[in-house]
Scaffold this motif. Structure first.
Motif, PDB file in Angstrom:
ATOM      1  N   LEU A   1      -4.457   1.608  11.352  1.00 23.95           N
ATOM      2  CA  LEU A   1      -4.582   2.704  10.387  1.00 23.95           C
ATOM      3  C   LEU A   1      -3.286   2.957   9.626  1.00 23.95           C
ATOM      4  O   LEU A   1      -3.114   3.999   8.993  1.00 23.95           O
ATOM      5  CB  LEU A   1      -5.021   3.991  11.100  1.00 23.95           C
ATOM      6  N   ASN A   2      -2.375   1.999   9.671  1.00 26.41           N
ATOM      7  CA  ASN A   2      -1.121   2.143   8.935  1.00 26.41           C
ATOM      8  C   ASN A   2      -1.270   1.536   7.547  1.00 26.41           C
ATOM      9  O   ASN A   2      -1.335   0.315   7.388  1.00 26.41           O
ATOM     10  CB  ASN A   2       0.022   1.448   9.687  1.00 26.41           C
ATOM     11  N   PHE A   3      -1.315   2.403   6.536  1.00 31.94           N
ATOM     12  CA  PHE A   3      -1.503   1.939   5.166  1.00 31.94           C
ATOM     13  C   PHE A   3      -0.286   2.249   4.286  1.00 31.94           C
ATOM     14  O   PHE A   3      -0.409   2.407   3.079  1.00 31.94           O
ATOM     15  CB  PHE A   3      -2.766   2.568   4.573  1.00 31.94           C
ATOM     16  N   SER A   4       0.860   2.338   4.918  1.00 24.95           N
ATOM     17  CA  SER A   4       2.104   2.550   4.179  1.00 24.95           C
ATOM     18  C   SER A   4       2.955   1.296   4.316  1.00 24.95           C
ATOM     19  O   SER A   4       3.593   1.068   5.345  1.00 24.95           O
ATOM     20  CB  SER A   4       2.854   3.773   4.721  1.00 24.95           C
ATOM     21  N   VAL A   5       2.940   0.465   3.288  1.00 24.25           N
ATOM     22  CA  VAL A   5       3.643  -0.813   3.312  1.00 24.25           C
ATOM     23  C   VAL A   5       4.337  -1.000   1.965  1.00 24.25           C
ATOM     24  O   VAL A   5       3.712  -0.848   0.919  1.00 24.25           O
ATOM     25  CB  VAL A   5       2.680  -1.996   3.553  1.00 24.25           C
TER      26      VAL A   5
ATOM     27  N   LEU B   1       0.842  -1.193   0.000  1.00 21.25           N
ATOM     28  CA  LEU B   1       0.000   0.000   0.000  1.00 21.25           C
ATOM     29  C   LEU B   1       0.877   1.242   0.000  1.00 21.25           C
ATOM     30  O   LEU B   1       2.001   1.217   0.515  1.00 21.25           O
ATOM     31  CB  LEU B   1      -0.922   0.019   1.220  1.00 21.25           C
ATOM     32  N   GLN B   2       0.350   2.318  -0.548  1.00 23.63           N
ATOM     33  CA  GLN B   2       1.109   3.569  -0.639  1.00 23.63           C
ATOM     34  C   GLN B   2       0.351   4.699   0.059  1.00 23.63           C
ATOM     35  O   GLN B   2       0.363   5.834  -0.394  1.00 23.63           O
ATOM     36  CB  GLN B   2       1.341   3.916  -2.115  1.00 23.63           C
ATOM     37  N   GLY B   3      -0.265   4.352   1.184  1.00 24.84           N
ATOM     38  CA  GLY B   3      -1.103   5.316   1.870  1.00 24.84           C
ATOM     39  C   GLY B   3      -0.488   5.898   3.116  1.00 24.84           C
ATOM     40  O   GLY B   3       0.740   6.014   3.254  1.00 24.84           O
ATOM     41  N   THR B   4      -1.336   6.242   4.062  1.00 23.90           N
ATOM     42  CA  THR B   4      -0.941   6.936   5.278  1.00 23.90           C
ATOM     43  C   THR B   4      -0.145   6.035   6.214  1.00 23.90           C
ATOM     44  O   THR B   4      -0.515   4.896   6.467  1.00 23.90           O
ATOM     45  CB  THR B   4      -2.199   7.437   6.018  1.00 23.90           C
ATOM     46  N   SER B   5       0.954   6.578   6.712  1.00 18.67           N
ATOM     47  CA  SER B   5       1.720   5.893   7.744  1.00 18.67           C
ATOM     48  C   SER B   5       1.173   6.318   9.101  1.00 18.67           C
ATOM     49  O   SER B   5       0.884   7.496   9.321  1.00 18.67           O
ATOM     50  CB  SER B   5       3.205   6.266   7.641  1.00 18.67           C
ATOM     51  N   SER B   6       0.990   5.365   9.993  1.00 20.24           N
ATOM     52  CA  SER B   6       0.394   5.679  11.288  1.00 20.24           C
ATOM     53  C   SER B   6       0.998   4.807  12.380  1.00 20.24           C
ATOM     54  O   SER B   6       1.377   3.662  12.146  1.00 20.24           O
ATOM     55  CB  SER B   6      -1.119   5.458  11.237  1.00 20.24           C
ATOM     56  N   THR B   7       1.081   5.375  13.570  1.00 18.75           N
ATOM     57  CA  THR B   7       1.543   4.581  14.715  1.00 18.75           C
ATOM     58  C   THR B   7       0.458   3.625  15.187  1.00 18.75           C
ATOM     59  O   THR B   7       0.736   2.684  15.924  1.00 18.75           O
ATOM     60  CB  THR B   7       1.944   5.499  15.882  1.00 18.75           C
TER      61      THR B   7
ATOM     62  N   VAL C   1      -5.726   7.565   4.353  1.00 19.68           N
ATOM     63  CA  VAL C   1      -5.535   7.367   2.919  1.00 19.68           C
ATOM     64  C   VAL C   1      -5.087   5.928   2.704  1.00 19.68           C
ATOM     65  O   VAL C   1      -4.053   5.508   3.202  1.00 19.68           O
ATOM     66  CB  VAL C   1      -4.475   8.335   2.350  1.00 19.68           C
ATOM     67  N   LEU C   2      -5.879   5.146   1.963  1.00 16.22           N
ATOM     68  CA  LEU C   2      -5.549   3.754   1.735  1.00 16.22           C
ATOM     69  C   LEU C   2      -4.311   3.609   0.880  1.00 16.22           C
ATOM     70  O   LEU C   2      -3.432   2.798   1.171  1.00 16.22           O
ATOM     71  CB  LEU C   2      -6.739   3.031   1.082  1.00 16.22           C
ATOM     72  N   GLY C   3      -4.232   4.361  -0.206  1.00 16.45           N
ATOM     73  CA  GLY C   3      -3.066   4.260  -1.079  1.00 16.45           C
ATOM     74  C   GLY C   3      -3.040   2.984  -1.883  1.00 16.45           C
ATOM     75  O   GLY C   3      -1.986   2.367  -2.068  1.00 16.45           O
ATOM     76  N   ALA C   4      -4.198   2.566  -2.393  1.00 14.39           N
ATOM     77  CA  ALA C   4      -4.249   1.372  -3.241  1.00 14.39           C
ATOM     78  C   ALA C   4      -3.415   1.592  -4.491  1.00 14.39           C
ATOM     79  O   ALA C   4      -3.418   2.680  -5.069  1.00 14.39           O
ATOM     80  CB  ALA C   4      -5.700   1.070  -3.619  1.00 14.39           C
ATOM     81  N   THR C   5      -2.712   0.568  -4.924  1.00 12.91           N
ATOM     82  CA  THR C   5      -1.827   0.723  -6.083  1.00 12.91           C
ATOM     83  C   THR C   5      -2.593   0.709  -7.398  1.00 12.91           C
ATOM     84  O   THR C   5      -2.107   1.238  -8.405  1.00 12.91           O
ATOM     85  CB  THR C   5      -0.754  -0.376  -6.091  1.00 12.91           C
ATOM     86  N   THR C   6      -3.753   0.119  -7.439  1.00 13.62           N
ATOM     87  CA  THR C   6      -4.666   0.097  -8.594  1.00 13.62           C
ATOM     88  C   THR C   6      -3.948  -0.116  -9.927  1.00 13.62           C
ATOM     89  O   THR C   6      -4.200   0.591 -10.902  1.00 13.62           O
ATOM     90  CB  THR C   6      -5.535   1.381  -8.656  1.00 13.62           C
ATOM     91  N   VAL C   7      -3.062  -1.092  -9.974  1.00 18.20           N
ATOM     92  CA  VAL C   7      -2.364  -1.403 -11.224  1.00 18.20           C
ATOM     93  C   VAL C   7      -3.395  -1.828 -12.271  1.00 18.20           C
ATOM     94  O   VAL C   7      -4.159  -2.768 -12.045  1.00 18.20           O
ATOM     95  CB  VAL C   7      -1.337  -2.531 -11.014  1.00 18.20           C
TER      96      VAL C   7
END
Length: 456
Positions: A112-116, A102-108, A153-159
């Motif tokens: 809710l951590n969507f940055s992977v 995922l390319q979304g929000t990083s969170s502690t 922000v999910l940050g789906a890659t939606t390829v």
């Protein structure tokens, strides 16, 4: 209630698959074709876990349905989509996501951590991703569509499908072996994004008309020579503020006019607001009417593009067993039923246009099985009982309460955020995605069509 031919077909498929296959030959239930693997391209309907990482995984999600094996509660709550059911019925390995991340929000907060980091998985061949479109790389959930400073922000890659196929060809040496079962399902996100763009355009047109009406009504009553600028600037600043509404914009314009010396701005605010609101509504409706044909054309283009990809990048590259599902009737989904009758009609036209172009582009090819999910999904919605469906209009998952479902999506729907009561035979998990039971119906129908084509 009389059972329809589609429902009878699905019931037949259920009986046959329960016997160990879909071939009705007495004494021999061995599939005619032994596929080497399943390769899937498409969107959330086929996605088996592209985003099952970070906060999504922490919430027990990862697929666009009721997630998790809850068969201890009800045998239909398997957590599987139709590609997983197909694989199991055909004796193939359970599908896994070719790309995760995922390319979304990083969170502690782990939930809710969507940055992977994005990872390509060498031995996985399900390339489908939630939000993916046919050729456009920006689909629902993509970070590029997120509002500035959005808290989640999910940050789906939606390829997109075009790139999914290219990724597989790169992995497989530039060709298909001819022994795979290739499954293609796309188009839904093209509908959603085109509809979203139409709505945004209508809103913008309405906003311009709102401010124009306010200026026209208020500026003449301001003693200063720059009365129009005073009203326009106040309304524009209000419109740009987070959480703005027509009411806040109207209030800002009237307040500015009153401060600038307009004698009756406050006293006449109800009439001024009503007139501006009517102008905004009319402009939005006119924009939608003027541009509806554009979104229909866009869906036709997407359908034709998908057909070209199947013919030139899948069949021409060696695939001999290609299932192409057309776009289900999205107009009967809960999220669309909540819209106006005109919007529902527009969505139905978008779907039929996409499917017509897809079918025409595929032509008559022995290597391609075109599966009409649109007709059967529509029949299910208007005649649910023969299919075993108990509800085709409501969502099984809670989607309106962000404290229970922060993404308002079935992507993180689990036993923890289902509505009360038995939802095992609901058609929809959220506003557009199927439940595991509906996915099983889809799989049965595909298997029956495969049997009719002599593939199994």
């Amino acid at each position: 209630m009389r059972k329809t031919s589609f429902a009878l077909a699905l019931l037949t498929a259920a009986v046959l698959t329960a016997c160990g296959g879909t071939d009705p030959r007495p004494g021999d239930q061995t599939p005619k074709t032994k596929f080497s693997q399943q390769v899937a391209f498409g969107d959330s309907l086929s996605d088996v876990g592209s985003y099952a990482v970070g906060g999504v995984a922490a919430q027990g999600g990862g697929q666009y349905t009721i997630n998790g094996d809850i068969t201890s509660v009800n045998p239909e709550l398997t957590g599987k989509n139709f590609t997983a059911v197909l694989a199991a019925q055909l004796g193939l390995p359970a599908p896994c996501a070719a790309q995760t991340g995922l390319q979304g929000t990083s969170s502690t907060n782990p939930a809710l951590n969507f940055s992977v980091p994005v990872v390509m998985n060498a031995n996985c061949f399900n390339y489908a991703q939630g939000g993916a479109r046919v050729t456009n790389p920006i689909g629902p959930g993509n970070r590029a569509l997120s509002a500035a400073n959005a808290p989640v922000v999910l940050g789906a890659t939606t390829v997109p499908v075009v790139t999914q196929i290219a990724n597989h060809l790169a992995k497989a040496g530039g060709k298909f072996s001819g022994t795979e079962l290739v499954v293609v399902t796309a188009g839904g996100n093209d509908v959603l994004e085109q509809l979203g763009e139409l709505s945004a355009g209508a809103t913008a047109a309405g906003g311009v008309a709102l401010i124009t009406s306010l200026v026209t009504q208020l500026a003449p009553g301001i003693p200063a020579a720059n009365g129009a600028d005073i009203v326009k600037n106040a309304a524009g600043q209000a419109a740009a503020a987070a959480g703005s509404t027509p009411q806040t914009i109207i209030a800002a314009a009237i307040g500015a006019a009153a401060r600038a010396g307009h004698p009756t701005a406050v006293a006449n605010q109800a009439t001024i607001g009503a007139t501006a609101g009517t102008a905004a509504t009319s402009a939005g409706l006119q924009y939608s009417a003027d541009h509806s044909k554009d979104v229909v054309t866009a869906l036709g283009t997407a359908g034709a593009e998908l057909a070209v990809l199947v013919k030139t990048q899948i069949v021409a590259k060696g695939a001999t067993y290609v299932v192409v599902n057309n776009l289900p009737d999205v107009s009967i989904a809960p999220s669309v039923l909540a819209q106006s009758a005109d919007t529902q009609k527009l969505v139905a036209t978008m779907v039929s246009t996409f499917n017509a172009q897809l079918k025409a582009g595929l032509g008559d090819d022995a290597k391609i099985l075109y599966v009409d999910l649109a007709t059967v999904s529509h029949d299910q919605a208007v005649n649910p009982a023969p299919y075993g469906l108990t509800n085709t209009k409501d969502t099984a998952c809670v989607v309106s309460d962000v404290t229970k479902n922060p993404l308002s999506s079935s992507l993180v729907c689990t036993k923890n955020n289902l509505i009360s009561g038995d939802v095992s035979h609901y058609m929809f998990a959220d506003g557009v995605h199927p439940t595991p039971f509906e996915y099983a119906l889809i799989a049965r129908y595909i298997l029956l069509q495969m049997s009719g084509k002599g593939w199994i």
